[in-house]
Every structure is written in C-alpha cells, then in structure tokens.
Design an enzyme around this catalytic site. Sequence first.
Site, PDB file in Angstrom:
ATOM      1  N   LEU A 159       0.828  -1.201   0.000  1.00 33.53           N
ATOM      2  CA  LEU A 159       0.000   0.000   0.000  1.00 33.53           C
ATOM      3  C   LEU A 159       0.859   1.246   0.000  1.00 33.53           C
ATOM      4  O   LEU A 159       1.802   1.350   0.796  1.00 33.53           O
ATOM      5  CB  LEU A 159      -0.905   0.019   1.240  1.00 33.53           C
ATOM      6  CG  LEU A 159      -1.563   1.362   1.590  1.00 33.53           C
ATOM      7  CD1 LEU A 159      -2.570   1.763   0.519  1.00 33.53           C
ATOM      8  CD2 LEU A 159      -2.214   1.303   2.970  1.00 33.53           C
ATOM      9  N   SER A 160       0.524   2.205  -0.860  1.00 36.82           N
ATOM     10  CA  SER A 160       1.129   3.536  -0.846  1.00 36.82           C
ATOM     11  C   SER A 160       2.649   3.423  -0.998  1.00 36.82           C
ATOM     12  O   SER A 160       3.124   2.949  -2.028  1.00 36.82           O
ATOM     13  CB  SER A 160       0.719   4.261   0.440  1.00 36.82           C
ATOM     14  OG  SER A 160       1.008   5.634   0.376  1.00 36.82           O
ATOM     15  N   ALA A 161       3.429   3.825   0.022  1.00 34.23           N
ATOM     16  CA  ALA A 161       4.882   3.656  -0.068  1.00 34.23           C
ATOM     17  C   ALA A 161       5.230   2.185  -0.234  1.00 34.23           C
ATOM     18  O   ALA A 161       6.181   1.828  -0.945  1.00 34.23           O
ATOM     19  CB  ALA A 161       5.562   4.222   1.168  1.00 34.23           C
ATOM     20  N   VAL A 183      -0.945  -1.021  -4.761  1.00 34.26           N
ATOM     21  CA  VAL A 183      -2.169  -0.424  -4.225  1.00 34.26           C
ATOM     22  C   VAL A 183      -1.881   1.031  -3.847  1.00 34.26           C
ATOM     23  O   VAL A 183      -1.078   1.291  -2.948  1.00 34.26           O
ATOM     24  CB  VAL A 183      -2.679  -1.203  -3.003  1.00 34.26           C
ATOM     25  CG1 VAL A 183      -4.007  -0.613  -2.510  1.00 34.26           C
ATOM     26  CG2 VAL A 183      -2.832  -2.681  -3.321  1.00 34.26           C
TER      27      VAL A 183
END
Length: 335
Positions: A159-161, A183
């Site tokens: 997720l994200s980073a 994601v």
Amino acid sequence: MNSPRAVRTAPTLRTSVAALLALVAAAATVLLATAPRAEAATLTPVPSFGADPGNLGMYAYVPDGLPDDAPLVVLLHGCGQDAAAYHAHSGWAEHADASGFALVYAQQNYLNNFSRCFNWFSPGDVARGSGEAASVRSMVGYAVAEYGLDADRVYVSGLSAGGAMAGELLAAYPDVFAGGSVVAGVPVGCADGMLDAFTCMNPGVTRTPGQWGDQVRAKYPDWTGPWPRVAVWHGTADYTVVPANADASVAQWTNVAGVSGEPDSTETIGGSTTAAYHGGGPTTAAVARYTVSGMGHGVPVEPSTGCGSAGAYFLDTVCSTGHTVAFWGIGDPVG
C-alpha cells in the site's frame, strides 16, 4: 435379609470407586493443563533471516497444514503502519487460510524513515542487491527454504509507499516475483529523492509509456523475461497519491509486457469497481487495473465477505485481496 458383612461392603466399594474416578479426573485435568495444545497460525517475528542491509523486520504467517510447495505473498505496509496492523486489517490472513499460501511481512523502522515509509525513492534501497530491496529478497529466500514453499510462485503487494516499493521489487527481481500488486502507489523509477517523491505523489509525473518502461528495464538490464503480472489498484478520490499514478503504472507495465495500453476487456466486480485487463482476460492478463469509484487513499477491503476489517487506510469497498489472488491464480475472489 442382608448379612452385616454385605451391608458394610457395599458402601465401601462405592466409596472406593468414587475416589478412583476422582483421582482419574484430577489426573486428566493436570494432563490437559500441562500438555502442549495445537495452536492456530499466528503472525510471528523472524529475528534472523539472512543478509539485512536495509535493516528491516520480518514477520511470517504460515497457515496450519500448509502443503509443500505452496505460494508465498510478501506484503509491504504503508507509512505509519506496521506488519501487525496490515495483517489484522488487509484481508490477507483470511485468504491465506482459505487458499493455502504463506505470508511474509516486511516492516520498516524509525531509524530508516521517521514516518516508517519504505524508501522507494532512495536509489540505494531499490537497486537489485542493495538496501531494503536486498533485505526483502533475503526474506523470500529464507521463507521458501524454511517453510518448503514454491520459489516459482512468489508475489508481492503493498500500500502507498509499500505499493511503490512493491513495484520497485518487481523491477529489480523479475526472476524472483511471478506477480505483484501496487495499491495506491506510484510507477517504478518516478523519484530518486524525497523531494521528487512528493511531486510523484501529487500532482504526478508525465512520461511516455516507453520512458516509463525503460525505468523498469534499467533495474535489471540482463533480464529478458517473462515479466511479472501486475495488478494496479487505485481509488478515484485519492488525493494523497493521485490516480494519475495508476495511469502511469499501467502504461509502464503494459509497455514492459509488450501489450496494448488499451484494455482487451473490462468488467464491474462490485464495490463500484471497474477492472480492465491488458494482454488477456481476468486470469491471464499481463496487467490488470482496478479502479474503485469514490474511494480515497487506502486498501480496499470488504468485511461483509470476511475480507479484512475497516480502519485507517483500510476502506470498506471491495475485496482487493481476493481479486488479486484470483488474478494471480492462487485463490478465489470472494472472502
């Protein structure tokens, strides 16, 4: 008429039998209290897993009764999160139990990044054989050997980073990962420093599909394929990492795979989510893009189907985990 002897003997026998049963019950209680019990699988820290140049933590979840040569999924949390939170909310534990695969969570620490973000924008942490990327590679090698897993069915999601780092790992180690899921992340090679990272996140960076593809190919120039199959998840109302990054990621990985940037087919999969498949269908495409209408920044989960639980950055919309494992071919789409 009973004899005096009979009258005395009967209660004595009853008393002896009762005492014996009491002793047996007591012994059984002691045995149950001291005998080891079969425990359900739990998320377990792995303090030593080999070379760790990126100074990351490793956690493993191996479902009970996992068969030999089961798949492995590596998971990378977002900024400010940890392995336990990701395991508790993301739905991966439920699908690992149901479909029979192991999980490895990499965990960032404050010494590497004060916000506990994976350093996807640091050249020394995303290069093959270097930094955090090399640490995750060590985790994979350890897990495959220790738990008897299938080295040809290793996947990564984040997720994200963590999503951005998942993409970097796919590019640096296409010989290790059969597929991945990005994601709410950014395309590979978008930044080479922290200031660039913020620009990538919002408003995003514009490059041609070929330029984006070159960023992947440069990570491991000797690799000739096959390339990992990639799922890209993003919400249309994500203002932290803007949806333009999903456009760029799809352009990047379709270019690398040599398939059209226009989808072969699309479908609605629930939760106001549209799936677009490039280079094949739902289970064969090289790249799948999942667009969640109206969703902000986070992992799409679906608690009503047993897929994760809602929380900060875990958004009740659709089971991204289930659809991802179905796309990879290692599980079913529903919880």
